[in-house]
Design an enzyme around this catalytic site. Structure first.
Site, PDB file in Angstrom:
ATOM      1  N   LYS A 114       0.821  -1.214   0.000  1.00 36.90           N
ATOM      2  CA  LYS A 114       0.000   0.000   0.000  1.00 36.90           C
ATOM      3  C   LYS A 114       0.850   1.257   0.000  1.00 36.90           C
ATOM      4  CE  LYS A 114      -4.476  -1.295   1.706  1.00 36.90           C
ATOM      5  NZ  LYS A 114      -5.540  -1.066   2.675  1.00 36.90           N
ATOM      6  N   LYS A 197      -5.516  -8.826  -7.400  1.00 34.30           N
ATOM      7  CA  LYS A 197      -6.641  -9.081  -6.499  1.00 34.30           C
ATOM      8  C   LYS A 197      -7.791  -8.131  -6.834  1.00 34.30           C
ATOM      9  CE  LYS A 197      -6.308  -7.589  -2.262  1.00 34.30           C
ATOM     10  NZ  LYS A 197      -5.876  -7.331  -0.890  1.00 34.30           N
ATOM     11  N   LYS A 200     -11.054  -2.564  -3.954  1.00 33.50           N
ATOM     12  CA  LYS A 200     -11.849  -1.347  -4.015  1.00 33.50           C
ATOM     13  C   LYS A 200     -11.155  -0.277  -4.854  1.00 33.50           C
ATOM     14  CE  LYS A 200     -13.881  -2.266   0.511  1.00 33.50           C
ATOM     15  NZ  LYS A 200     -13.514  -2.308   1.919  1.00 33.50           N
TER      16      LYS A 200
END
Ligand code: AMP
Ligand code: TRP
Length: 334
Positions: A114, A197, A200
């Protein structure tokens, strides 16, 4: 010491819920209600580790709560609440920040992914995130945690924190919680790229099926999903290098509650011209009623807020007992 069979799980209100959240987490929360005392949390404090527009955060929080309810979580028998209403999460997380070691946190792959090249500029909260997650679970002395594959390392860290606390302070105080990572779709991949993956933050709107997508959108996204020209094989093992095909078969299996091999027993030898319409029909059949139910809940904000408040009141009672004990153990006067 023996512990009550208790489940804790959380989902961040940080964007639109998608099929990965449903198959990897929410769908699997439902049957656990029969065997465990369950606490399902909307982890709004985790969401703000990256910027959230305050005007949208409250609505996203209600959306996750509505998904829990629409999927069949019983908020009376079990607990549904949002994390920030129970102060114990932040209190215990601070103590865990002083138990966890820097080296443990630096190994967390989700943080590395991230933060990427931007590691100097992300929030301190994003780095400390797994310590808050350990606090969520251990505040209730939960023994089982249903999650998708991507949370496995965070669960291992939770166990390390519990073990170090027990070792440093009081033997057997916290349980070492077990992850429950089961089912055919513990890692749902993007419909446009089988190496990524489903998430969102995906940029292509065709890549992700959202829980609030209508029937046409669901069917269209499945029809446009990336595949290869080969027919489906007879054996699931033969899909090892065909990531997009493997993903669609796994999604079918998870939606139908059968194994991926059983899907191939039925569709092996067929091309995607046959399989995709069948998957689209199944997805619409399973997702559309829930979508409708979610919207019904979302039409009555006051009712959702009341459910969250009632859940928080009951969660706080359990948390209070743990925090009283933890404070005594650590040497805080309370
Ligand atoms: P999050 O949206 O990051 O709060 O994730 C909530 C839950 O959904 C966690 O248990 C995740 O492991 C699970 N989850 C998120 N994305 C996926 C995915 N693509 N496949 C399977 N599970 C997922
Ligand atoms: N970290 C989880 C995720 O990103 C969400 C989460 C926070 C969670 N606290 C939790 C999941 C406790 C299970 C138990 O998906």
């Amino acid at each position: 010491m023996s512990f009550t069979n208790r489940v804790f799980a959380g989902i961040k209100p940080s964007g639109d819920l998608h099929l990965g959240n449903y198959l990897g987490a929410i769908k699997r929360f439902v049957p656990l209600q029969e065997t465990h005392e369950c606490i399902y949390c909307v982890v709004d404090m985790h969401a703000i580790t990256v910027w959230q527009d305050p005007k949208i955060l409250a609505q996203s929080t209600r959306e996750v709560a509505a998904a829990y309810l629409a999927a069949g979580i019983d908020a009376k028998k079990h607990i549904i609440f949002n994390q920030s209403q129970v102060a114990g999460h932040a209190e215990l997380a601070w103590i865990f920040n002083c138990v966890a070691r820097m080296g443990w946190m630096q190994r967390m792959t989700q943080f590395k992914d991230k933060a990427g090249k931007n590691a100097q500029n992300v929030s301190l909260g994003l780095f400390a995130y797994p310590s808050l997650m350990a606090a969520d679970i251990l505040l209730y002395k939960a023994t089982h945690v249903p999650v998708g594959e991507d949370q496995k390392q965070h669960l291992e860290l939770t166990r390390d924190i519990a073990a170090k606390f027990n070792n440093d302070f009081e033997k057997d105080f916290f349980p070492l919680p077990e992850p429950i990572i089961t089912g055919a779709a513990t890692r749902v991949m993007s419909l446009r790229d089988g190496t990524k993956k489903m998430s969102k933050s995906e940029s292509s709107s065709l890549a992700t099926i959202y829980m609030l997508d209508d029937e046409d959108a669901i069917a269209k996204k499945i029809k446009k999903a990336r595949t290869d020209p080969e027919p489906l094989p007879q054996n699931f093992d033969d899909l090892e290098n065909r990531l997009e095909a493997k993903n669609l078969v796994s999604i079918y299996a998870a939606l139908a509650d059968i194994s991926p091999q059983e899907v191939l027993n039925q569709y092996g030898g067929e091309g995607f011209g046959v399989f995709k319409p069948a998957l689209a029909q199944l997805a619409v059949e399973k997702l559309a009623p829930m979508n409708k139910e979610m919207r019904r809940y979302l039409d009555d904000k006051a009712q959702i807020d009341e459910i969250l408040k009632d859940g928080a009141n009951r969660a706080r009672e359990i948390a209070k007992t743990t925090m009283k004990q933890v404070k005594d153990i650590v040497g805080f006067i309370s």
